[in-house]
Design a protein around this motif. Structure first.
Motif, PDB file in Angstrom:
ATOM      1  N   UNK A  15       0.806  -1.209   0.000  1.00 41.40           N
ATOM      2  CA  UNK A  15       0.000   0.000   0.000  1.00 41.40           C
ATOM      3  C   UNK A  15       0.838   1.256   0.000  1.00 41.40           C
ATOM      4  N   UNK A  16       0.158   2.397   0.140  1.00 41.69           N
ATOM      5  CA  UNK A  16       0.801   3.713   0.130  1.00 41.69           C
ATOM      6  C   UNK A  16       0.641   4.374   1.497  1.00 41.69           C
ATOM      7  N   UNK A  17       1.678   5.063   1.916  1.00 44.56           N
ATOM      8  CA  UNK A  17       1.695   5.734   3.218  1.00 44.56           C
ATOM      9  C   UNK A  17       2.234   7.146   3.020  1.00 44.56           C
ATOM     10  N   UNK A  18       1.553   8.112   3.596  1.00 47.99           N
ATOM     11  CA  UNK A  18       1.951   9.512   3.415  1.00 47.99           C
ATOM     12  C   UNK A  18       2.327  10.145   4.752  1.00 47.99           C
ATOM     13  N   UNK A  19       3.250  11.084   4.670  1.00 48.95           N
ATOM     14  CA  UNK A  19       3.664  11.820   5.870  1.00 48.95           C
ATOM     15  C   UNK A  19       4.281  13.145   5.452  1.00 48.95           C
ATOM     16  N   UNK A  20       4.418  14.023   6.411  1.00 48.37           N
ATOM     17  CA  UNK A  20       5.107  15.300   6.189  1.00 48.37           C
ATOM     18  C   UNK A  20       6.010  15.590   7.373  1.00 48.37           C
ATOM     19  N   UNK A  21       7.010  16.377   7.120  1.00 50.16           N
ATOM     20  CA  UNK A  21       7.881  16.894   8.179  1.00 50.16           C
ATOM     21  C   UNK A  21       8.166  18.349   7.843  1.00 50.16           C
ATOM     22  N   UNK A  75      11.375  33.728   6.644  1.00 54.03           N
ATOM     23  CA  UNK A  75      10.835  33.141   7.871  1.00 54.03           C
ATOM     24  C   UNK A  75       9.505  32.439   7.617  1.00 54.03           C
ATOM     25  N   UNK A  76       9.575  31.413   6.805  1.00 51.13           N
ATOM     26  CA  UNK A  76       8.424  30.571   6.514  1.00 51.13           C
ATOM     27  C   UNK A  76       8.870  29.112   6.536  1.00 51.13           C
ATOM     28  N   UNK A  77       7.984  28.212   6.971  1.00 51.85           N
ATOM     29  CA  UNK A  77       8.396  26.795   7.053  1.00 51.85           C
ATOM     30  C   UNK A  77       8.564  26.161   5.681  1.00 51.85           C
ATOM     31  N   UNK A  78       9.418  25.142   5.632  1.00 54.22           N
ATOM     32  CA  UNK A  78       9.601  24.316   4.456  1.00 54.22           C
ATOM     33  C   UNK A  78       8.983  22.947   4.748  1.00 54.22           C
ATOM     34  N   UNK A  79       8.397  22.356   3.716  1.00 58.01           N
ATOM     35  CA  UNK A  79       7.697  21.086   3.901  1.00 58.01           C
ATOM     36  C   UNK A  79       8.396  19.953   3.165  1.00 58.01           C
ATOM     37  N   UNK A  80       8.598  18.857   3.872  1.00 56.75           N
ATOM     38  CA  UNK A  80       9.040  17.611   3.261  1.00 56.75           C
ATOM     39  C   UNK A  80       7.808  16.719   3.178  1.00 56.75           C
ATOM     40  N   UNK A  81       7.343  16.470   1.960  1.00 55.11           N
ATOM     41  CA  UNK A  81       6.154  15.642   1.752  1.00 55.11           C
ATOM     42  C   UNK A  81       6.587  14.301   1.171  1.00 55.11           C
ATOM     43  N   UNK A  82       6.243  13.232   1.855  1.00 53.53           N
ATOM     44  CA  UNK A  82       6.652  11.901   1.429  1.00 53.53           C
ATOM     45  C   UNK A  82       5.433  11.040   1.101  1.00 53.53           C
ATOM     46  N   UNK A  87      10.633  -0.623  -1.806  1.00 50.38           N
ATOM     47  CA  UNK A  87       9.991   0.582  -1.292  1.00 50.38           C
ATOM     48  C   UNK A  87      10.328   1.754  -2.208  1.00 50.38           C
ATOM     49  N   UNK A  88       9.319   2.564  -2.485  1.00 52.42           N
ATOM     50  CA  UNK A  88       9.492   3.745  -3.325  1.00 52.42           C
ATOM     51  C   UNK A  88       9.186   4.980  -2.488  1.00 52.42           C
ATOM     52  N   UNK A  89      10.168   5.870  -2.378  1.00 52.04           N
ATOM     53  CA  UNK A  89      10.047   7.087  -1.586  1.00 52.04           C
ATOM     54  C   UNK A  89       9.907   8.270  -2.554  1.00 52.04           C
ATOM     55  N   UNK A  90       8.732   8.856  -2.600  1.00 49.16           N
ATOM     56  CA  UNK A  90       8.458   9.946  -3.540  1.00 49.16           C
ATOM     57  C   UNK A  90       8.332  11.255  -2.767  1.00 49.16           C
ATOM     58  N   UNK A 123      10.231  12.099   8.334  1.00 52.62           N
ATOM     59  CA  UNK A 123       9.138  11.809   7.406  1.00 52.62           C
ATOM     60  C   UNK A 123       9.041  10.306   7.140  1.00 52.62           C
ATOM     61  N   UNK A 124      10.182   9.635   7.028  1.00 58.01           N
ATOM     62  CA  UNK A 124      10.182   8.183   6.823  1.00 58.01           C
ATOM     63  C   UNK A 124       9.599   7.480   8.046  1.00 58.01           C
ATOM     64  N   UNK A 125      10.005   7.909   9.239  1.00 60.88           N
ATOM     65  CA  UNK A 125       9.466   7.308  10.465  1.00 60.88           C
ATOM     66  C   UNK A 125       7.946   7.492  10.533  1.00 60.88           C
TER      67      UNK A 125
END
Length: 577
Positions: A238-244, A253-260, A269-272, A348-350
């Motif tokens: 299946x597919x699993x999503x997360x952000x950090x 002064x703005x946040x940056x997003x890591x979207x996985x 495993x495919x990490x996009x 994000x992986x965790x």
């Protein structure tokens, strides 16, 4: 075909070679960040493609992938005629982040091991130099907008030629960095570690023969790939999503997003990461080698049973980083990539895989190295200095219990240098060095606690810089657990407390005697719903001063009254710790 006993002995022998290189490097180095904090790593790499063969067990995990990329770059540049071909006794130096590296302060040496007139393999190591020039002492320029502001960038060149230090290249390096007179100790330590490795590896080859060791290396890679695929088999399809979130890039002064978007299909495993933020102006970009290494080390945390080898990475596919801040190209600044962004990638992986295999993954750890650079002149000793402080934080709670307190960063085994060493070496006094009580995120299993330290400048004038993270949002909890406490940085000057605009990042802060810097690092995220925590454990935390009774009642509202539970337990006898 090689027999299992011989394979096991050779595998352990290769590991021992790397461990001895690590030990030699740390014991011989001058800089506390290497000698005491162990911010270094050593490994053995393929002569054909630079792929990882073995790495020291006490080396920084983030270098598990990085050094194979930098070694591969050296091989490619030699083949292309860009870099001079090696002779016996040559040692190359490189710190260019865009050539398979991290940030400029991580300086890599690489040396071929010759057998019968041909190169059998390469040995490589990385050490964190306290300074490589640039706008601020220590290299962690929080508001750099180009690579040149971060320090001296060195392409692969021969620093040692046929065993002799090239004084001209060495003087070029020394002319562009601070406290250069101290670097010779680190340079010789780094080179000596490789020489020790070559001697130990040659003894192993003499004992078993080049052909047998070569066969063992191939088998080690094949088995590592098979073991990683077996571990991946535990993950449901299946597919699993997360952000950090990264606090900011230090400039905007703005946040940056890591979207996985992580996909399990078959035995791979495919990490996009294609949904992540665009390249940023400030130094929180990551280079490709560091981004891939962050994924590899995260999987090492989750499945530590898999041996360290390039084979372990074969089932892992990383895509979608092009056009994001996770694939920086010259001249974008990258001083925060290895120490900070890589840890957000691992987080994000965790966060993705804890949904799939909760028994194998923790809630988010503190996830910052707490990079604090201080540079100035010590009038008592009559010399300039560059001090680099790293610090630990809380680990996330997990299925088996609470997270540990003041653990090393996600990317490494580096620990904060002893207070006594720092006070002897630099004109500072540690006014406080304690746990950041109350910082662990609430949960069935709470997060561990961060570190709370305060440093006072005793004499002279100095400039302080910070490149940290998790000042805006704390380490995320898992499966209903709450986030850990945020990173807090304060500068106290003339009794006035100043908090940096970017919370965890600032540079060129002038300090004079009596000024102080206080840092409280994050606690780990909580694991599982707080309502499921044993009331006796809540009471124990209150008794030990980890939380106040009011904090405990707020964080664990579904639990019994912590003071009531405490009184009941105290009446029955002392609590175990």
């Amino acid at each position: 075909m090689i027999d299992p006993v011989t394979l096991a002995v050779i595998q352990a022998g290769l590991q021992q070679v790397c461990d001895e290189m690590d030990l030699t490097f740390s014991r011989a180095a001058f800089s506390p960040v290497i000698a005491e904090a162990d911010d270094r790593s050593d490994g053995i790499y393929s002569a054909t493609d630079g792929s990882l063969i073995a790495q020291g067990a006490k080396g920084l995990p983030v270098f598990v992938g990085v050094m194979q990329f930098s070694t591969r770059t050296i091989l490619e540049r030699i083949a292309a005629g860009v870099t001079a071909a090696p002779d016996e006794g040559d040692i190359y130096i490189v710190n260019d982040p865009y050539l398979g590296g991290t940030h400029l302060m991580d300086v890599r040496f690489a040396m071929p091991v010759w057998r019968g007139g041909r190169i059998f393999c390469w040995l490589s190591n990385t050490g964190h130099w306290p300074d490589t020039g640039g706008a601020v002492p220590g290299g962690f320029s929080a508001s750099a907008i180009s690579a040149e502001q971060e320090g001296l960038r060195i392409p692969p060149v021969k620093l040692f030629k046929k065993g002799v230090l090239d004084q001209e290249i060495y003087q070029i390096i020394c002319s562009n960095i601070r406290v250069s007179e101290q670097r010779i100790g680190d340079v010789k330590a780094q080179a000596s570690a490789l020489l020790v490795g070559a001697e130990r590896l040659s003894a192993l080859l003499d004992r078993y023969g080049d052909a047998t060791v070569t066969e063992a290396i191939s088998e080690m890679r094949r088995l590592a790939a098979r073991q990683m695929r077996a571990m991946i088999g535990l993950i449901p399809e299946g597919a699993y999503r997360s952000t950090a979130i990264v606090d900011s890039d230090g400039v905007v002064n703005e946040p940056l997003t890591i979207a996985l978007a992580l996909t399990k299909a078959g035995d791979g495993l495919r990490f996009d990461f294609s949904g992540s933020s665009k390249p940023c102006i400030g130094p929180m970009n990551s280079v490709r080698a560091t981004t891939l290494s962050a994924v590899y080390l995260a999987m090492r945390h989750i499945f530590p049973e898999v041996p360290i080898s390039a084979g372990a990475f074969e089932p892992l596919e990383v895509v979608g980083i092009e056009g994001t801040f996770l694939d920086a190209h010259y001249p974008r600044p990258v001083s925060g990539c290895a120490a900070e962004v890589s840890q957000r990638i691992a987080e994000a992986v965790f966060a993705a895989l804890v949904q799939a295999v909760p028994d194998h993954v923790t809630a988010a750890p503190a996830g910052t190295s707490g990079n604090f650079g201080l540079g100035g002149h010590d009038p008592e000793k009559g010399r300039d200095y560059v001090m680099y402080q790293i610090s630990g934080g809380g680990y996330g709670g997990f299925a088996g219990g609470d997270g540990i307190a003041n653990g090393c960063s996600t990317i490494g085994i580096s620990k904060a240098p002893p207070v006594e060493i720092m006070e002897q070496t630099y004109p500072v006094l540690y006014r406080r060095y304690a746990l950041h009580e109350g910082s662990g995120g609430a949960g069935e299993h709470r997060g561990g606690f961060g570190l709370d330290y305060e440093i006072e400048l005793l004499r002279g004038e100095a400039r302080a810089s910070f490149v940290m993270d998790h000042g805006r949002v704390g380490p995320q909890g898992a499966l209903g657990g709450k986030d850990g406490a945020v990173n807090r940085v304060e500068v106290i000057r003339d009794g006035v407390v100043m908090v940096p605009e970017h919370l965890s990042k600032a540079q060129d802060i002038e300090l004079k005697p009596g000024d102080r810097v206080r840092v409280r690092t994050p606690g780990g995220g909580g694991y599982g719903p707080p309502s499921r925590r044993d009331p006796a454990l809540v009471a124990q935390d209150v008794r030990l001063g980890r939380y106040t009774a009011e904090e405990a009642a707020r964080l664990w509202p579904g639990s019994a009254n912590p003071l009531g539970a405490l009184n009941e337990r105290v009446g029955a006898g002392p609590l175990s710790e």
